[in-house]
Design an enzyme around this catalytic site. Structure first.
Site, PDB file in Angstrom:
ATOM      1  CB  CYS A  27      23.105 -35.166  24.861  1.00 33.23           C
ATOM      2  SG  CYS A  27      22.241 -33.995  23.806  1.00 33.23           S
ATOM      3  CG  HIS A 540      22.127 -10.489   3.124  1.00 33.04           C
ATOM      4  ND1 HIS A 540      23.104 -10.457   2.168  1.00 33.04           N
ATOM      5  CD2 HIS A 540      22.680 -11.090   4.220  1.00 33.04           C
ATOM      6  CE1 HIS A 540      24.208 -11.010   2.645  1.00 33.04           C
ATOM      7  NE2 HIS A 540      23.975 -11.408   3.896  1.00 33.04           N
TER       8      HIS A 540
END
Length: 596
Positions: A27, A540
């Protein structure tokens, strides 16, 4: 080599590679992928890649927001994927039959209408200028007016021919057959006259229409493919279009076309009911929510109905209702550019302001407004005020003239030109966005956290904007280093936030703060916690351990659980991971700005 060669390569690699891409279109600001598996997309890398504003997923598409350079990036991505970019149709790299019927239908509509929008904008600007000509006293029978009016009306007069070409091309039949089909439907001698058949009469007009040629070619395309596949090569070049035309054209003119026109009328009546019977609700709510819809990339679905109305020659209240929202963004970014003390924020606001003025609001939305909730609220309020102005004056868009200042031409009523509503729908949202930002936005609550990282295994201190100190306990015992020394380049770049990396000496991970478990990744290797003071941290474990699909990890908490500092979050088999060759570094990252 293209300027965007490396960017395109990085995008392809981080959406999961070529084999993960089903289709691609774009777009005005974003690449829109359909991916086989969105979990393969590397959000964190793409969001922090230079040249990319952000990523998001909505309406079955994975969107990479680029900004005004998206057409050039689209062409380069398409080239690297092995297909030259086509502006009028999505670049498809896999069979789309698995997508839902609704998704396929919407994509077909958008692909067929998309190529007309720039031309619609050009013609619309000319139509707006013809209104100005009459306002300054140029008579409608003058040569200059008649030529301008012809140039502005030509697109609408020949619309079915143009759309027939687009639809046929998308459906993978000869686009020139689509051209012929649209021309036949709009042949002047059969428009609005009684056509006598043995048992009935038909009177129809298809000039300036869209749905009749659209639905007609949906019927014609299978016929074309049937004949083209079975006829001998020597004669199918002319016999395929002949047989398709003599079957599909009468069927469309007599049966499919009237039904399609009735559907179009129903859409127009439904839109009129919303905006005429409940104007303040429809105009104001749409104005309030428009930038949120833009943010999630689903505004195109609503805009499709507005463009359909314009292509049919009917004014659109929907476009008028949303016309003030971008000016609210201009007001917000103008205030930020004038009053922000943070140099990074000030630098971001300047190009975002320039982009917003011409109607492209995504850079301001993603770079400035979305991360700051108060600004997002202000943008909605400003858009709602724009909708209120549109409701008070019953404003409509009479043609599409592009975005930004040029869009205002399209809202001039050719039968009763008024300048005051046009001025107010710009000034009111802009001033409201500016003043509300100046009064309500507190930059002291938004400065980035400065991390003073202590090289100790016992704890890490974080200093917030108000000099309040929060002590964060190390999530695992081991040697603590700055995250910039991590073996993972994304974490080391601090693209995900500041923090530390710990070379663990144990295999138990503890809660480093008290708060709520925001995320537990299904593999158990990563956990996010929101602290009691609003700080967000990510733990993590290991590098690329997501590939183990949870093997050797044993989470002890669930998403939504309340945890206390020192509570066990997950156990992992450090020895097994290292034996398999995995790096077991534990990253602790402050993932968003802390406010106090």
């Amino acid at each position: 080599m293209s300027t965007y060669n490396q960017l395109a390569a990085d995008i392809i690699a981080n959406v999961g590679g070529k084999d993960n891409i089903k289709s691609l279109r774009h777009c005005i600001t974003r690449l829109r992928f359909q991916l086989k598996d969105e979990s393969k997309a590397n959000d964190s890398y793409l969001k922090n890649k230079e040249g990319i504003i952000t990523t998001l997923s909505a309406a079955g598409e994975y969107m990479v927001v680029i900004g005004e350079h998206v057409p050039d990036v689209f062409k380069e991505v398409s080239r690297q994927l092995g297909r030259e970019a086509e502006e009028d149709a999505p670049a498809t790299f896999d069979d789309e039959k698995k997508s839902s019927l609704v998704d396929r239908f919407l994509k077909l509509i958008m692909a067929c209408m998309g190529p007309t929008l720039n031309l619609l904008s050009a013609a619309g600007i000319i139509k707006g200028l013809t209104v100005i000509l009459t306002m300054v006293g140029i008579p409608t029978d003058s040569g200059i007016y008649m030529l301008a009016n012809a140039a502005g009306d030509a697109l609408f007069f020949g619309l079915p021919v143009m759309l027939g070409f687009n639809v046929a091309k998308y459906l993978k039949i000869d686009p020139y057959f689509g051209f012929l089909f649209g021309a036949a439907l709009t042949y002047p001698a059969i428009q609005g006259v009684d056509l006598n058949f043995e048992l009935f009469k038909i009177n129809a007009t298809y000039i300036s229409s869209f749905l009749p040629v659209f639905f007609g070619l949906l019927v014609a395309a299978p016929l074309w493919k049937f004949f083209n596949k079975r006829l001998p090569n020597a004669i199918k070049g002319f016999l395929t279009p002949l047989l398709t035309l003599i079957i599909a054209f009468p069927l469309t003119f007599i049966l499919i076309g009237p039904i399609a026109n009735a559907i179009g009328t129903g859409i127009a009546v439904g839109m009129d009911f919303l905006f005429v019977k409940t104007p303040f609700f429809a105009y104001v709510i749409l104005g309030l929510l428009w930038q949120v819809l833009v943010m999630f990339g689903v505004h195109g679905i609503l805009a499709m109905f507005a463009f359909y109305s314009l292509l049919e020659g009917n004014p659109s209240a929907l476009l008028a209702a949303t016309g003030g929202a971008p000016w609210g963004i201009v007001g917000i970014t103008l205030a930020i550019s004038l009053f922000a003390k943070n140099d990074n924020l000030k630098r971001t606001s300047a190009p975002s302001l320039a982009s917003a003025v011409i109607g492209v609001t995504e850079p301001a939305m993603y770079g400035i407004i979305v991360p700051r909730k108060i600004l997002l609220l202000i943008s909605c309020l400003a858009g709602g005020l724009g909708g209120l102005i549109a409701a008070i004056f019953s404003m409509k868009a009479y043609t599409f003239t592009g975005m930004g200042p040029m869009a205002l031409l399209g809202s001039i009523n050719p039968d009763d030109p008024q300048i005051l509503p046009i001025v107010l729908i710009v000034v009111v949202p802009l001033v409201a966005g500016f003043l509300l930002t100046k009064v309500l936005y507190k930059e002291t609550d938004d400065t980035k956290v400065q991390n003073n990282i202590s090289d100790k295994s016992t704890g890490v201190e974080k200093h917030g904007a108000s000099n309040r100190v929060i002590s964060i306990q190390a999530p695992v015992t081991g040697v603590v280093k700055s995250v910039i020394k991590s073996s993972d380049e994304v974490f080391a770049s601090e693209a995900l936030g500041k923090g530390v990396v710990i070379v663990p000496s144990s295999d138990t991970v503890f809660a480093l703060i008290s708060g709520t478990v925001k995320t537990v990744f299904p593999t158990g290797h990563a956990i996010g916690i929101v602290g009691e003071n609003g700080e967000e941290v990510l733990i993590h474990v290991g590098i690329n351990t997501v590939n183990l699909q949870g093997k050797y990890f044993s989470p002890k908490v669930l998403q939504g659980d309340t945890v206390h500092a020192g509570e066990v979050l997950v156990d992992f088999d450090k020895g097994a991971l290292e034996q398999l060759g995995y790096n077991t570094e534990v990253m602790m990252i402050v993932t968003i700005q802390m406010t106090f």
